[in-house]
Design an enzyme around this catalytic site. Structure first.
Site, PDB file in Angstrom:
ATOM      1  N   ASN A  42       0.837  -1.194   0.000  1.00  0.00           N
ATOM      2  CA  ASN A  42       0.000   0.000   0.000  1.00  0.00           C
ATOM      3  C   ASN A  42       0.877   1.251   0.000  1.00  0.00           C
ATOM      4  OD1 ASN A  42       0.529  -0.815   2.777  1.00  0.00           O
ATOM      5  ND2 ASN A  42      -0.958   0.701   3.460  1.00  0.00           N
ATOM      6  N   CYS A  53      -3.871   0.524  -2.865  1.00  0.00           N
ATOM      7  CA  CYS A  53      -3.849  -0.692  -2.059  1.00  0.00           C
ATOM      8  C   CYS A  53      -2.756  -1.639  -2.547  1.00  0.00           C
ATOM      9  CB  CYS A  53      -5.196  -1.405  -2.133  1.00  0.00           C
ATOM     10  SG  CYS A  53      -6.562  -0.502  -1.388  1.00  0.00           S
ATOM     11  N   GLU A  55      -2.975  -4.863  -3.078  1.00  0.00           N
ATOM     12  CA  GLU A  55      -3.486  -5.757  -4.105  1.00  0.00           C
ATOM     13  C   GLU A  55      -3.491  -5.070  -5.478  1.00  0.00           C
ATOM     14  OE1 GLU A  55      -5.951  -6.567  -0.321  1.00  0.00           O
ATOM     15  OE2 GLU A  55      -4.945  -4.874  -1.269  1.00  0.00           O
TER      16      GLU A  55
END
Length: 134
Positions: A42, A53, A55
């Site tokens: 992040n 983020c 991901e």
């Protein structure tokens, strides 16, 4: 690379997170269909919510490398319980992963849980909604 190694890759990249506002570092590792691993952490921004983020960063690295299919995901955070992906990341993951792809969520203390993409985002919005009448 095993699932354990995927979680370790997420743990390692988590240390690079830029989280001066929340102090909540997150790391993610994605195994593409080719077997190659892509990582992300992040990155916060003072102009909240303009950060990224973990991901999303890992997905961007995967796509930048020319791959578009997720085979497995691991996410780790320094929380008491495993942290699930936020709603936006669930949708991003669903763009590149089949419903049966496993998402492993862990803590720096060793707690883990797993779920499939379909369990994390039932009824996902997908390209089938983009066809149809005007």
């Amino acid at each position: 690379m095993t699932s354990t190694d995927l979680m370790e890759a997420a743990r390692t990249v988590r240390e690079n997170a830029h989280a001066p506002y929340s102090n909540f570092k997150v790391g993610a590792a994605i195994r593409g269909k080719s077997g190659k691993v892509y990582v992300g952490c992040n990155v916060e921004n003072v102009a909240y919510p303009q950060g990224t983020c973990a991901e999303a960063g890992a997905i961007a690295a995967m796509v930048a490398a020319g791959e578009t299919e997720i085979a497995e995901i691991a996410v780790i955070a320094g929380s008491p319980e495993p942290v699930s992906c936020c709603g936006g990341c669930r949708q991003k993951i669903a763009e590149f992963a089949a419903g049966d792809v496993v998402v492993s969520m862990g803590t720096t203390g060793g707690n883990t849980m797993t779920a499939t993409v379909a369990e994390l985002l039932p009824g996902a919005f997908d390209q089938s909604y983009m066809g149809g009448s005007k």
